[in-house]
Design an enzyme around this catalytic site. Structure first.
Site, PDB file in Angstrom:
ATOM      1  N   GLU A 121       0.935  -1.173  -0.099  1.00 26.63           N
ATOM      2  CA  GLU A 121       0.075  -0.099   0.281  1.00 26.63           C
ATOM      3  C   GLU A 121       0.959   1.217  -0.105  1.00 26.63           C
ATOM      4  O   GLU A 121       1.900   1.330   0.637  1.00 26.63           O
ATOM      5  CB  GLU A 121      -0.769   0.031   1.200  1.00 26.63           C
ATOM      6  CG  GLU A 121      -1.936  -0.859   1.234  1.00 26.63           C
ATOM      7  CD  GLU A 121      -1.792  -2.058   2.230  1.00 26.63           C
ATOM      8  OE1 GLU A 121      -0.748  -2.057   3.019  1.00 26.63           O
ATOM      9  OE2 GLU A 121      -2.433  -3.158   2.307  1.00 26.63           O
ATOM     10  N   TYR A 133       7.720   2.246  -7.909  1.00 33.21           N
ATOM     11  CA  TYR A 133       7.167   1.205  -7.919  1.00 33.21           C
ATOM     12  C   TYR A 133       6.605   0.772  -9.463  1.00 33.21           C
ATOM     13  O   TYR A 133       6.701  -0.365  -9.916  1.00 33.21           O
ATOM     14  CB  TYR A 133       5.778   1.010  -7.172  1.00 33.21           C
ATOM     15  CG  TYR A 133       6.226   1.324  -5.735  1.00 33.21           C
ATOM     16  CD1 TYR A 133       7.317   0.595  -4.791  1.00 33.21           C
ATOM     17  CD2 TYR A 133       5.531   1.927  -4.791  1.00 33.21           C
ATOM     18  CE1 TYR A 133       7.451   0.683  -3.759  1.00 33.21           C
ATOM     19  CE2 TYR A 133       5.816   2.195  -3.384  1.00 33.21           C
ATOM     20  CZ  TYR A 133       6.931   1.539  -2.929  1.00 33.21           C
ATOM     21  OH  TYR A 133       7.014   1.645  -1.573  1.00 33.21           O
TER      22      TYR A 133
END
Length: 162
Positions: A121, A133
C-alpha cells in the site's frame, strides 16, 4: 548522531556508497528513528525487534560507507504471497537511489523465498514512491479509501507478479 545526506548533489547514486544487508538488533534504534521521521503513525522499536525474533520477515537496512544507517525495508510472506510492509530512507539521504536499492533487494528476497505476488500500500500522493514501484512492474489493483491518517488519504494497493 545521524548526519545529513551526501554532499554530491543531484539525484541518482553517483558518489554514494551504500551496502544493503540484513538488519541486526543493534540497528533497531536507527531504524526506529528513520521510521519516526518518515511516517505519521510510526512503528515502535519493539515492533522491529519482534520482526527479528520471528522466522519469515525480511528486515533489510541500507548502510552508508561510514556505518550510518540511511534506510530500511520490511517484507513478509505467507506461502506464495508477500507484502512490502515498510520502506523508508532517512530524510537527508533521499534522492540518491537508496530506496531503489532497498526495493531491488526486497524483490530479490521475494523471489528467493518463492513469492509469486508481492503487494504493498502506498499513499496516493507519494509520487516518488509510485514512480519507483511502476518502474519495477507493480500494477494498481485496488484502493483503500481514507486508509492513512495524518493526513487522511487513500492508499493505492499495488502488486508485482513474478
Amino acid at each position: 548522531m545521524q548526519r545529513n545526506g551526501p554532499e554530491t548533489g543531484g539525484s541518482g547514486e553517483a558518489g554514494v556508497k551504500i551496502r544493503v544487508r540484513p538488519a541486526r538488533s543493534d540497528d533497531l534504534e536507527s531504524v526506529a528513528r528513520i521510521e519516526a521521521d518518515s511516517f505519521s503513525t510510526p512503528w515502535s522499536a519493539s515492533t522491529f525487534a519482534s520482526l527479528l525474533e520471528r522466522a519469515g520477515p525480511v528486515l533489510l537496512v541500507a548502510e552508508a560507507q561510514d556505518g550510518v544507517l540511511v534506510g530500511y525495508a520490511v517484507m513478509w510472506s505467507y506461502g506464495d504471497q508477500g507484502e512490502l510492509a515498510n520502506i523508508a530512507v532517512a530524510s537527508g539521504w533521499r534522492g540518491f537511489g537508496i530506496g531503489s536499492r532497498l526495493m531491488d533487494a526486497i524483490l530479490e528476497a521475494a523471489e528467493q523465498t518463492g513469492v509469486r505476488e508481492l503487494f504493498l500500500e502506498v499513499r496516493e500522493s507519494n509520487t516518488r514512491a509510485n514512480v519507483m514501484y511502476e518502474h519495477r512492474g507493480f500494477e494498481l489493483v485496488g484502493r483503500r479509501p481514507q486508509y492513512y491518517e495524518r493526513p487522511r488519504e487513500d492508499a493505492l494497493v499495488l502488486v508485482k507478479r513474478f
